[in-house]
Design a protein around this motif. Structure first.
Motif, PDB file in Angstrom:
ATOM      1  N   HIS A 224      37.943  30.656  43.353  1.00 62.31           N
ATOM      2  CA  HIS A 224      37.684  31.222  42.026  1.00 62.31           C
ATOM      3  C   HIS A 224      37.666  32.747  42.071  1.00 62.31           C
ATOM      4  O   HIS A 224      38.290  33.423  41.241  1.00 62.31           O
ATOM      5  CB  HIS A 224      36.338  30.691  41.496  1.00 62.31           C
ATOM      6  N   ASP A 225      36.940  33.300  43.055  1.00 62.58           N
ATOM      7  CA  ASP A 225      36.838  34.759  43.156  1.00 62.58           C
ATOM      8  C   ASP A 225      38.182  35.391  43.484  1.00 62.58           C
ATOM      9  O   ASP A 225      38.510  36.462  42.970  1.00 62.58           O
ATOM     10  CB  ASP A 225      35.807  35.137  44.222  1.00 62.58           C
ATOM     11  N   ARG A 227      41.066  34.282  42.615  1.00 64.99           N
ATOM     12  CA  ARG A 227      41.938  34.183  41.453  1.00 64.99           C
ATOM     13  C   ARG A 227      41.556  35.184  40.376  1.00 64.99           C
ATOM     14  O   ARG A 227      42.407  35.821  39.772  1.00 64.99           O
ATOM     15  CB  ARG A 227      41.878  32.766  40.872  1.00 64.99           C
ATOM     16  N   TRP A 228      40.243  35.342  40.119  1.00 64.81           N
ATOM     17  CA  TRP A 228      39.800  36.116  38.969  1.00 64.81           C
ATOM     18  C   TRP A 228      39.297  37.513  39.295  1.00 64.81           C
ATOM     19  O   TRP A 228      39.339  38.392  38.428  1.00 64.81           O
ATOM     20  CB  TRP A 228      38.693  35.358  38.232  1.00 64.81           C
ATOM     21  N   ASP A 229      38.825  37.739  40.512  1.00 60.87           N
ATOM     22  CA  ASP A 229      38.265  39.056  40.841  1.00 60.87           C
ATOM     23  C   ASP A 229      39.311  40.157  40.755  1.00 60.87           C
ATOM     24  O   ASP A 229      39.014  41.278  40.344  1.00 60.87           O
ATOM     25  CB  ASP A 229      37.637  39.040  42.234  1.00 60.87           C
ATOM     26  N   LEU A 231      41.942  40.341  38.761  1.00 53.98           N
ATOM     27  CA  LEU A 231      42.156  40.692  37.356  1.00 53.98           C
ATOM     28  C   LEU A 231      40.953  41.443  36.802  1.00 53.98           C
ATOM     29  O   LEU A 231      41.104  42.412  36.039  1.00 53.98           O
ATOM     30  CB  LEU A 231      42.400  39.418  36.543  1.00 53.98           C
ATOM     31  N   SER A 232      39.761  41.003  37.185  1.00 59.44           N
ATOM     32  CA  SER A 232      38.546  41.662  36.709  1.00 59.44           C
ATOM     33  C   SER A 232      38.479  43.104  37.197  1.00 59.44           C
ATOM     34  O   SER A 232      38.129  44.019  36.432  1.00 59.44           O
ATOM     35  CB  SER A 232      37.316  40.888  37.179  1.00 59.44           C
TER      36      SER A 232
END
Length: 245
Positions: A224-225, A227-229, A231-232
């Protein structure tokens, strides 16, 4: 658009909330632009350092928040004074939360990785206020019919159940889902039924004797991290500037 404005803003007296939200977001964006210019040595802006003391913008932010908050409480839902108080509160809140990380760590971490927490809190706050503006009520009360809302027992059970779900999501380390889930219970339920994040209170207690669950939790959190970190971090860099390395 006109019907939405009347039913969601004008009639329930939410214009002050709308003004506060706009002032909050605009203040944050302007403040970040100015601080980035100061950091780069461009433009006419400089740090305020009377007597050699660096006065952070959280200081005027606290003052404006207090003034605007008390003025809003003293006024009603309508009128120029209430709108002005809402704007002052929004400006103050924007200045304060822009330095949320500084308050949290009691250190000047504005341009560090820890300083990214300020951006996360600002985005989360804007999202929650935005949901309130369009008609969402805490713990899903807005999903009840008018007859159900008059039944105190139904309201109490609904609020209690949704609060319990939000609490589970929070214990599982799903902070963002828990906060937004106060207004959108489905998101809190989504966070409550999934595996807890490693290191969360739930994982430490419930997965203590379940090595497979601990391993699965770590793998899922890593994916999860990953994949999304990225972009964040790109979004945070775009809004707040690159942190010091």
């Amino acid at each position: 658009m006109g019907h939405w404005w009347e039913s969601n803003v004008a009639e329930p007296g939410k214009l002050p909330l709308l003004l506060a939200l706009f002032a909050f977001i605009l203040t944050f964006l302007i403040t970040r632009s100015i601080t980035r210019m100061i950091r780069a040595g461009k433009g006419p802006f400089r740090n305020v350092t009377p007597g050699g003391v660096h006065v952070h913008h959280v200081v005027p932010g606290v003052i404006l928040t207090i003034v605007g908050g008390f003025a809003a409480i003293a006024g009603g839902r309508h009128g120029f004074g209430t709108g002005l108080a809402a704007v002052l509160f929004g400006v103050g809140a924007g200045l304060v939360l822009d330095e949320f990380a500084l308050i949290l760590h009691l250190a000047d971490v504005y341009w560090t990785d820890q300083g990214r927490q300020s951006v996360e809190v600002v985005v989360l706050t804007a999202a929650v206020v935005g949901l309130m503006l369009v008609g969402f009520l805490p713990f899903g009360v807005n999903d009840l019919s008018s007859d159900e809302q008059q039944d105190r027992a139904t309201v109490a059970i609904t609020v209690g159940l949704n609060f319990f779900i939000v609490l589970i999501a929070l214990l599982k380390g799903k902070t963002r889902l828990a906060v937004i889930g106060v207004l959108v219970p489905f998101l809190a339920l989504f966070g409550a039924v999934r595996l807890a994040r490693p290191g969360s209170p739930w994982a430490k207690r419930a997965y203590r004797r379940r090595p497979r669950a601990r391993a699965k939790s770590r793998v899922r959190a890593y994916r999860h991290d990953k994949r999304w970190d990225r972009l964040s971090r790109r979004f945070q860099d775009l809004v707040a500037g690159f942190p010091e390395r």
